[in-house]
Design a protein around this motif. Structure first.
Motif, PDB file in Angstrom:
ATOM      1  N   GLY A   1      47.070  51.317  26.763  1.00 36.83           N
ATOM      2  CA  GLY A   1      48.422  51.948  27.348  1.00 36.83           C
ATOM      3  C   GLY A   1      48.061  52.029  28.967  1.00 36.83           C
ATOM      4  N   ALA A   2      47.105  52.676  29.151  1.00 34.81           N
ATOM      5  CA  ALA A   2      46.704  52.917  30.556  1.00 34.81           C
ATOM      6  C   ALA A   2      46.623  51.712  31.426  1.00 34.81           C
ATOM      7  CB  ALA A   2      45.622  53.734  30.653  1.00 34.81           C
ATOM      8  N   THR A   3      46.208  50.576  30.891  1.00 32.15           N
ATOM      9  CA  THR A   3      46.228  49.587  31.569  1.00 32.15           C
ATOM     10  C   THR A   3      47.588  48.588  31.678  1.00 32.15           C
ATOM     11  OG1 THR A   3      43.984  48.794  30.492  1.00 32.15           O
ATOM     12  CG2 THR A   3      44.983  46.841  31.485  1.00 32.15           C
ATOM     13  N   LEU A   4      47.999  48.815  30.772  1.00 34.26           N
ATOM     14  CA  LEU A   4      49.758  48.124  30.976  1.00 34.26           C
ATOM     15  C   LEU A   4      50.547  49.143  32.053  1.00 34.26           C
ATOM     16  CD1 LEU A   4      50.656  47.534  27.234  1.00 34.26           C
ATOM     17  CD2 LEU A   4      50.221  45.797  29.063  1.00 34.26           C
TER      18      LEU A   4
ATOM     19  N   MET B   1      49.232  48.327  35.774  1.00 36.54           N
ATOM     20  CA  MET B   1      49.517  46.889  36.169  1.00 36.54           C
ATOM     21  C   MET B   1      50.543  46.642  37.356  1.00 36.54           C
ATOM     22  SD  MET B   1      49.071  44.319  32.735  1.00 36.54           S
ATOM     23  CE  MET B   1      49.672  43.016  33.819  1.00 36.54           C
ATOM     24  N   SER B   2      51.692  47.661  37.068  1.00 44.66           N
ATOM     25  CA  SER B   2      52.807  47.715  38.209  1.00 44.66           C
ATOM     26  C   SER B   2      52.358  48.902  39.155  1.00 44.66           C
ATOM     27  CB  SER B   2      53.936  48.088  37.216  1.00 44.66           C
ATOM     28  OG  SER B   2      53.871  49.339  36.650  1.00 44.66           O
TER      29      SER B   2
ATOM     30  N   ASN C   1      48.745  49.454  40.507  1.00 50.88           N
ATOM     31  CA  ASN C   1      47.446  49.219  41.057  1.00 50.88           C
ATOM     32  C   ASN C   1      46.886  48.183  40.516  1.00 50.88           C
ATOM     33  OD1 ASN C   1      44.983  48.852  42.552  1.00 50.88           O
ATOM     34  ND2 ASN C   1      45.215  50.931  43.345  1.00 50.88           N
ATOM     35  N   THR C   2      46.872  46.785  40.986  1.00 49.74           N
ATOM     36  CA  THR C   2      46.185  45.728  40.046  1.00 49.74           C
ATOM     37  C   THR C   2      44.629  45.787  40.098  1.00 49.74           C
ATOM     38  OG1 THR C   2      47.962  44.289  40.938  1.00 49.74           O
ATOM     39  CG2 THR C   2      46.165  43.171  40.015  1.00 49.74           C
ATOM     40  N   THR C   3      43.859  46.419  41.238  1.00 49.19           N
ATOM     41  CA  THR C   3      42.551  46.446  40.859  1.00 49.19           C
ATOM     42  C   THR C   3      42.098  47.543  39.988  1.00 49.19           C
ATOM     43  OG1 THR C   3      42.544  45.912  43.269  1.00 49.19           O
ATOM     44  CG2 THR C   3      40.573  46.977  42.415  1.00 49.19           C
ATOM     45  N   THR C   4      42.887  48.566  39.929  1.00 49.04           N
ATOM     46  CA  THR C   4      42.530  49.687  38.918  1.00 49.04           C
ATOM     47  C   THR C   4      42.795  49.304  37.374  1.00 49.04           C
ATOM     48  OG1 THR C   4      43.315  51.474  40.388  1.00 49.04           O
ATOM     49  CG2 THR C   4      43.014  51.944  38.435  1.00 49.04           C
ATOM     50  N   ALA C   5      43.750  48.283  37.573  1.00 51.33           N
ATOM     51  CA  ALA C   5      44.201  47.637  35.943  1.00 51.33           C
ATOM     52  C   ALA C   5      43.160  46.927  35.635  1.00 51.33           C
ATOM     53  CB  ALA C   5      45.673  47.299  36.043  1.00 51.33           C
ATOM     54  N   LEU C   6      42.619  45.927  36.616  1.00 46.55           N
ATOM     55  CA  LEU C   6      41.547  45.007  36.329  1.00 46.55           C
ATOM     56  C   LEU C   6      40.363  45.832  35.745  1.00 46.55           C
ATOM     57  CD1 LEU C   6      40.766  42.291  36.361  1.00 46.55           C
ATOM     58  CD2 LEU C   6      39.920  42.525  38.484  1.00 46.55           C
ATOM     59  N   ILE C   7      40.010  46.833  36.605  1.00 48.13           N
ATOM     60  CA  ILE C   7      38.954  47.748  36.244  1.00 48.13           C
ATOM     61  C   ILE C   7      39.125  48.164  34.716  1.00 48.13           C
ATOM     62  CG2 ILE C   7      37.451  49.993  36.722  1.00 48.13           C
ATOM     63  CD1 ILE C   7      37.999  49.217  39.710  1.00 48.13           C
ATOM     64  N   THR C   8      40.145  48.755  34.645  1.00 44.20           N
ATOM     65  CA  THR C   8      40.716  49.419  33.228  1.00 44.20           C
ATOM     66  C   THR C   8      40.645  48.708  32.160  1.00 44.20           C
ATOM     67  OG1 THR C   8      41.968  51.063  34.241  1.00 44.20           O
ATOM     68  CG2 THR C   8      42.149  51.165  31.968  1.00 44.20           C
TER      69      THR C   8
END
Length: 226
Positions: free
Chosen positions: A176-179, A182-183, A185-192
């Motif tokens: 859920g945090a990754t989703l 995504m809108s 911070n893309t970099t943080t979403a990729l790490i997650t």
């Protein structure tokens, strides 16, 4: 949020009837059998793994304890396959239900204890009172040992339930945090997302390890009573 978080642990229903029975029986259909003279690679791998696990668990048992080999192998296959199937999307994991795990742990524990009282009555009773215990401590130690005996199936069930449930909740939260990221911070979403993949791989290992630990503890209880 809470409803979505725990939705995967709700028993699925169809036409007002629980589907747990069908879900519990489904893993047995995944293990192939062969009537051929020469087995294929999948069946050979399956038989090799069963022989390896059976050899490790049964090596400490006497002939009476080795009669439980088929039941223990069926147990580890059932728990392992159920845990792994529960990691699939939109699936249900029966081993996250404490009632089901208690339903497995209590009969197995009771069977091992009853076997011990039938075959090794004196040795089983001697476990309630260690040798050399001071006389004033005898009543207290008997009570403590009795409680520790009856807590064994509860510990079996709670350990399996807690480990499987915690892994599912963590995957759900990180997913859920990754989703959500995504809108933002893309970099943080990729790490997650990378963390989510690593956690999923770890959860596959935990699913197999917990099946092995549950069966191994049942085997040790049986060893103490045969």
């Amino acid at each position: 949020m809470n409803e979505n978080l725990f939705a995967s642990f709700i028993t699925p229903m169809m036409f007002g009837l629980p589907l747990v029975t069908l879900i519990v029986l489904f893993p047995s259909l995944l293990f192939p059998t062969s009537s051929r003279l020469v087995n294929n690679r999948l069946i050979s791998l399956q038989q090799w793994m069963l022989q390896l696990v059976s050899k490790q668990m049964m090596s400490i048992h006497n002939p009476k304890g080795q009669t439980w080999a088929l039941m223990l192998m069926s147990l580890i296959l059932f728990i392992g396959s159920t845990n792994l199937l529960g990691l699939l999307p939109h699936s249900f994991t029966p081993t996250t239900q404490l009632s089901m795990n208690l339903g497995m742990a209590i009969p197995l524990w009771a069977g091992a204890v009853i076997t011990g009282f039938r075959n090794k009555t004196k040795a089983s009773l001697a476990h309630f009172l260690p040798q050399g215990t001071p006389t004033p401590l005898i009543p207290m130690l008997v009570i403590i040992e009795t409680i520790s005996l009856f807590i064994q199936p509860v510990a079996l069930a709670v350990r399996l339930t807690a480990n499987i449930t915690a892994g599912h909740l963590l995957i759900h939260l990180i997913g859920g945090a990754t989703l959500a990221l995504m809108s933002i911070n893309t970099t943080t979403a990729l790490i997650t997302f990378i963390i989510l993949i690593l956690l999923t791989v770890l959860e596959f290992a935990v699913a197999m390890i917990q099946a092995y630990v549950f069966t191994l503890l049942v085997s040790l209880y049986l060893h103490d009573n045969t």
